[in-house]
Design a protein around this motif. Structure first.
Motif, PDB file in Angstrom:
ATOM      1  N   GLU A   1       0.832  -1.201   0.000  1.00  0.00           N
ATOM      2  CA  GLU A   1       0.000   0.000   0.000  1.00  0.00           C
ATOM      3  C   GLU A   1       0.872   1.259   0.000  1.00  0.00           C
ATOM      4  OE1 GLU A   1      -2.758   0.194   3.177  1.00  0.00           O
ATOM      5  OE2 GLU A   1      -3.502   2.177   2.644  1.00  0.00           O
ATOM      6  N   LYS A   2       1.935   1.245   0.821  1.00  0.00           N
ATOM      7  CA  LYS A   2       2.825   2.394   0.925  1.00  0.00           C
ATOM      8  C   LYS A   2       4.254   1.991   0.607  1.00  0.00           C
ATOM      9  CE  LYS A   2       0.217   5.074   4.336  1.00  0.00           C
ATOM     10  NZ  LYS A   2       0.282   5.762   5.661  1.00  0.00           N
ATOM     11  N   PHE A   3       5.026   2.970   0.112  1.00  0.00           N
ATOM     12  CA  PHE A   3       6.438   2.732  -0.181  1.00  0.00           C
ATOM     13  C   PHE A   3       7.340   3.341   0.882  1.00  0.00           C
ATOM     14  CE2 PHE A   3       9.915   1.652  -2.869  1.00  0.00           C
ATOM     15  CZ  PHE A   3      10.855   2.650  -2.700  1.00  0.00           C
ATOM     16  N   ASN A   4       6.843   4.342   1.603  1.00  0.00           N
ATOM     17  CA  ASN A   4       7.632   5.068   2.602  1.00  0.00           C
ATOM     18  C   ASN A   4       8.900   5.649   1.992  1.00  0.00           C
ATOM     19  OD1 ASN A   4       5.874   4.369   4.874  1.00  0.00           O
ATOM     20  ND2 ASN A   4       6.659   2.302   4.615  1.00  0.00           N
ATOM     21  N   PRO A   5       8.753   6.521   0.994  1.00  0.00           N
ATOM     22  CA  PRO A   5       9.913   7.005   0.238  1.00  0.00           C
ATOM     23  C   PRO A   5      10.930   7.778   1.066  1.00  0.00           C
ATOM     24  CG  PRO A   5       7.956   8.318  -0.255  1.00  0.00           C
ATOM     25  CD  PRO A   5       7.486   7.135   0.536  1.00  0.00           C
ATOM     26  N   ASN A   6      10.491   8.476   2.120  1.00  0.00           N
ATOM     27  CA  ASN A   6      11.407   9.310   2.890  1.00  0.00           C
ATOM     28  C   ASN A   6      11.988   8.605   4.108  1.00  0.00           C
ATOM     29  OD1 ASN A   6      11.080  11.525   1.173  1.00  0.00           O
ATOM     30  ND2 ASN A   6       9.188  12.114   2.198  1.00  0.00           N
ATOM     31  N   SER A   7      11.643   7.331   4.280  1.00  0.00           N
ATOM     32  CA  SER A   7      12.215   6.571   5.397  1.00  0.00           C
ATOM     33  C   SER A   7      13.653   6.187   5.069  1.00  0.00           C
ATOM     34  CB  SER A   7      11.403   5.298   5.642  1.00  0.00           C
ATOM     35  OG  SER A   7      10.096   5.610   6.060  1.00  0.00           O
ATOM     36  N   PRO A   8      14.537   6.246   6.052  1.00  0.00           N
ATOM     37  CA  PRO A   8      15.921   5.819   5.800  1.00  0.00           C
ATOM     38  C   PRO A   8      15.965   4.349   5.408  1.00  0.00           C
ATOM     39  CG  PRO A   8      15.746   7.009   7.888  1.00  0.00           C
ATOM     40  CD  PRO A   8      14.358   6.721   7.437  1.00  0.00           C
ATOM     41  N   LEU A   9      16.846   4.010   4.504  1.00  0.00           N
ATOM     42  CA  LEU A   9      17.013   2.630   4.045  1.00  0.00           C
ATOM     43  C   LEU A   9      17.777   1.843   5.101  1.00  0.00           C
ATOM     44  CD1 LEU A   9      16.700   0.777   1.417  1.00  0.00           C
ATOM     45  CD2 LEU A   9      19.097   1.368   0.985  1.00  0.00           C
ATOM     46  N   THR A  10      17.221   0.717   5.542  1.00  0.00           N
ATOM     47  CA  THR A  10      17.921  -0.114   6.524  1.00  0.00           C
ATOM     48  C   THR A  10      18.889  -1.050   5.809  1.00  0.00           C
ATOM     49  OG1 THR A  10      16.331  -1.942   6.518  1.00  0.00           O
ATOM     50  CG2 THR A  10      15.866  -0.084   7.979  1.00  0.00           C
ATOM     51  N   ARG A  11      19.799  -1.598   6.567  1.00  0.00           N
ATOM     52  CA  ARG A  11      20.788  -2.508   5.984  1.00  0.00           C
ATOM     53  C   ARG A  11      20.134  -3.794   5.483  1.00  0.00           C
ATOM     54  NH1 ARG A  11      26.105  -2.119   6.951  1.00  0.00           N
ATOM     55  NH2 ARG A  11      26.307  -4.328   7.495  1.00  0.00           N
ATOM     56  N   ALA A  12      19.085  -4.235   6.146  1.00  0.00           N
ATOM     57  CA  ALA A  12      18.352  -5.412   5.671  1.00  0.00           C
ATOM     58  C   ALA A  12      17.644  -5.113   4.360  1.00  0.00           C
ATOM     59  CB  ALA A  12      17.346  -5.865   6.727  1.00  0.00           C
ATOM     60  N   GLN A  13      16.992  -3.929   4.292  1.00  0.00           N
ATOM     61  CA  GLN A  13      16.302  -3.533   3.061  1.00  0.00           C
ATOM     62  C   GLN A  13      17.297  -3.369   1.912  1.00  0.00           C
ATOM     63  OE1 GLN A  13      14.423   0.033   4.433  1.00  0.00           O
ATOM     64  NE2 GLN A  13      12.641  -1.020   5.280  1.00  0.00           N
ATOM     65  N   MET A  14      18.477  -2.841   2.237  1.00  0.00           N
ATOM     66  CA  MET A  14      19.502  -2.661   1.204  1.00  0.00           C
ATOM     67  C   MET A  14      19.871  -4.003   0.574  1.00  0.00           C
ATOM     68  SD  MET A  14      23.459  -1.525   1.736  1.00  0.00           S
ATOM     69  CE  MET A  14      23.626  -2.944   2.816  1.00  0.00           C
ATOM     70  N   ALA A  15      20.100  -5.004   1.402  1.00  0.00           N
ATOM     71  CA  ALA A  15      20.434  -6.336   0.874  1.00  0.00           C
ATOM     72  C   ALA A  15      19.274  -6.895   0.059  1.00  0.00           C
ATOM     73  CB  ALA A  15      20.771  -7.277   2.028  1.00  0.00           C
ATOM     74  N   ALA A  16      18.052  -6.625   0.529  1.00  0.00           N
ATOM     75  CA  ALA A  16      16.861  -7.168  -0.131  1.00  0.00           C
ATOM     76  C   ALA A  16      16.636  -6.586  -1.521  1.00  0.00           C
ATOM     77  CB  ALA A  16      15.630  -6.918   0.737  1.00  0.00           C
ATOM     78  N   ILE A  17      17.138  -5.377  -1.779  1.00  0.00           N
ATOM     79  CA  ILE A  17      16.970  -4.803  -3.125  1.00  0.00           C
ATOM     80  C   ILE A  17      18.204  -5.035  -3.995  1.00  0.00           C
ATOM     81  CG2 ILE A  17      15.323  -3.077  -2.327  1.00  0.00           C
ATOM     82  CD1 ILE A  17      17.487  -0.965  -2.535  1.00  0.00           C
ATOM     83  N   LEU A  18      19.399  -5.035  -3.400  1.00  0.00           N
ATOM     84  CA  LEU A  18      20.607  -5.197  -4.211  1.00  0.00           C
ATOM     85  C   LEU A  18      20.811  -6.633  -4.679  1.00  0.00           C
ATOM     86  CD1 LEU A  18      23.198  -2.885  -2.390  1.00  0.00           C
ATOM     87  CD2 LEU A  18      21.840  -2.412  -4.431  1.00  0.00           C
TER      88      LEU A  18
END
Length: 532
Positions: A119-136
């Motif tokens: 529903e939301k992307f949360n564009p202005n939230s800081p990227l976490t290290r877990a999220q970084m791995a999940a996209i890279l």
């Protein structure tokens, strides 16, 4: 929820993250006043600013310790992957408008599956290290036979696999705790991206980064069997480029050419084989006129072979058509329509030829084979219904559905033929079709009951875990909050695994239950993010 962590509001300067200082793609002596040359991240910042993947600010700073937002990460990744950001599909995030400067990058990466649809992307939230791995990991198509473990990343964590892959490939150099919920700084991201590009240039797969001749002293990397490609023009030549960017359009053009060739070849094959059918039919009529039984049998055999070949070509053409439609190139629309017409014509030829040409012996054999096939499909479906495995149930449902469709088509062909003396076989096949359709309904009911109970379980579990997290936050007990978050993450992961199992189950009646579970997972993820 009585307490939510308030996220830092980023200043206007942060929005300049993807607006680089004007520099050449290979600028020498590049420096920012807040990036000392003895800093361990200096070479990474230097490299990415040279290639205009990252930029500085108007006051000649880089702000290496500033956190990267999720939206900024999307725009940076789009540059690294050289994505075409025109005509993107709306990802449907309620908090990302089309006016957002990062919209196109977010939309494209979501379409590619790098970001998940929520529903939301949360564009202005800081990227976490877990999220970084999940996209890279998916963006760079990273694979590893090993998984590196960390004390603060458990097997039932949603990010266990991607973080473990990230570590095993030495993209992150941390030892001890990985700190999955820590935020990613600009300098950190620069280091990760440079290591990733180096890794991709060192592997044995051809990709866009192998063509970046100025990246290192290796120039353009050629692979066995690949034709040499001319170097890009130097920056002093007439057509300078801001960065070594092999155009994506070149890949699209190549794919269009290949698909166009495949579409045209499929049309030609169908038309040529239909002409063969006509030729054999003409020979058969001549044999029948001459009342030459030996020639009649020979031509019927030839006709059967060419019709079987046409059947195979129709299946192949349908696969090619589906592949072309998924590629979604406007340039191929007329070719796709032409192939659709050719497939329809070919199917008509097959049906009419079977119906008007073959005799009782042919249909007797065909009906008996069909009876055996549908009996076997019924038997497999009954076993799967007792076994109650999702994969077996789905395979049995698909096979039985296909068997019913085939049987109905053959009965239609028989009805159109001149043969009317196989009533016993026809009645037996009709009874089997009725039995199969009843069994299909049972399979649907089994799926429905199974999924309904599983969805109820996960909805209750997620709700209970969220309540537990709320209570821990109300009591402001960090240990309990950590445990509650960990528990909720594990339930979310298990619920998502259940959805994956049902993803290939194409039964309309299950859609409401799947959507209900998706909503429950989204709600839990939002709650988890709010609790950070």
């Amino acid at each position: 929820m009585s307490f939510k962590k308030v996220l830092t509001t980023f200043s206007a300067a942060a929005l300049l993250f993807t607006v680089p200082v004007t520099i050449s793609a290979k600028a020498e002596g590049l420096s920012f006043k807040d990036v000392p040359k003895d800093a361990d991240y200096y070479p990474f910042v230097q490299k990415l600013t040279e290639f205009k993947i990252l930029g500085g600010y108007e006051d000649n700073t880089f702000k290496p310790t500033q956190y990267v937002t999720r939206a900024q990460a999307a725009s940076i990744l789009a540059k690294v992957l050289e994505l075409d950001l025109t005509n993107v599909k709306d990802p449907g995030f309620s908090d990302v408008s089309k006016e957002n400067s990062h919209y196109a990058a977010i939309a494209k990466l979501t379409e590619m599956g790098v970001f998940s649809k929520q529903e939301k992307f949360n564009p202005n939230s800081p990227l976490t290290r877990a999220q970084m791995a999940a996209i890279l990991v998916p963006a760079f198509k990273l694979e590893s036979d090993e998984i590196k473990t960390y004390p603060d990343v458990k097997k039932d964590d949603w990010h266990y696999q991607v973080v473990g892959t990230f570590g095993a490939l030495n993209i992150t150099a941390v030892e001890g705790n990985y700190n999955p919920n820590g935020y990613v700084k600009r300098a950190n991201l620069a280091a990760f991206i440079v290591r990733l590009i180096n890794l991709k240039r060192d592997d044995d797969k051809q990709d866009i980064w192998d063509q970046w001749k100025d990246w290192d002293n290796r120039g353009i990397i050629q692979f066995p069997g690949k034709p040499d490609k001319p170097d890009k023009p130097d920056k002093d030549e007439e057509t300078p480029t801001d960065s070594p960017k092999p155009p994506k359009e070149q890949d699209d053009e190549q794919e269009i050419k290949e698909l166009e060739k495949a579409l045209d070849a499929a049309i030609d094959d169908l038309e040529d084989t239909q002409e063969e059918v006509e030729d054999v039919l003409e020979d058969l009529r001549e044999a029948e006129d001459d009342n030459d039984k030996e020639d009649i049998e020979e031509e019927k055999e030839n006709l059967s072979k060419v019709l079987n070949e046409l059947d195979k070509l129709i299946i192949n053409a349908e696969d090619i058509l589906e592949k072309a439609k998924k590629a979604d190139f406007k340039e191929l629309e007329s070719n796709e329509r032409a192939l659709e017409r050719a497939i329809r014509d070919a199917k008509k030829v097959v049906d009419e030829t079977y119906g008007k040409t073959f005799d009782k012996e042919y249909y007797e054999e065909l009906l008996e084979e069909t009876i055996e096939d549908i009996e076997e499909a019924i038997e497999d479906a009954e076993k799967a219904n007792k076994d109650n495995s999702i994969n077996l149930l789905n395979r049995a449902y698909e096979d039985l559905t296909k068997a019913v469709q085939t049987a109905e088509n053959i009965l239609d062909s028989y009805d159109d033929s001149n043969v009317d003396t196989l009533q016993d076989e026809e009645e037996e096949l009709l009874e089997l079709i009725d039995e199969a359709e009843s069994l299909l309904k049972e399979l649907v009911d089994t799926f429905e009951d199974k999924l309904d109970s599983q969805v109820d379980y996960f909805e209750d579990s997620l709700e209970a875990a969220m309540d537990e997290l709320d209570d821990a936050i109300d009591e402001d007990d960090r240990g309990d909050i950590y445990d509650a978050r960990e528990k909720l993450e594990g339930i979310i992961e298990n619920a998502e695994n259940l959805l994956k199992q049902y993803r290939n189950v194409n039964i309309d009646k299950l859609q409401d239950e799947k959507e209900s579970l998706e909503k429950a997972i989204k709600k839990a993820k939002d709650e988890l993010e709010d609790s950070e």
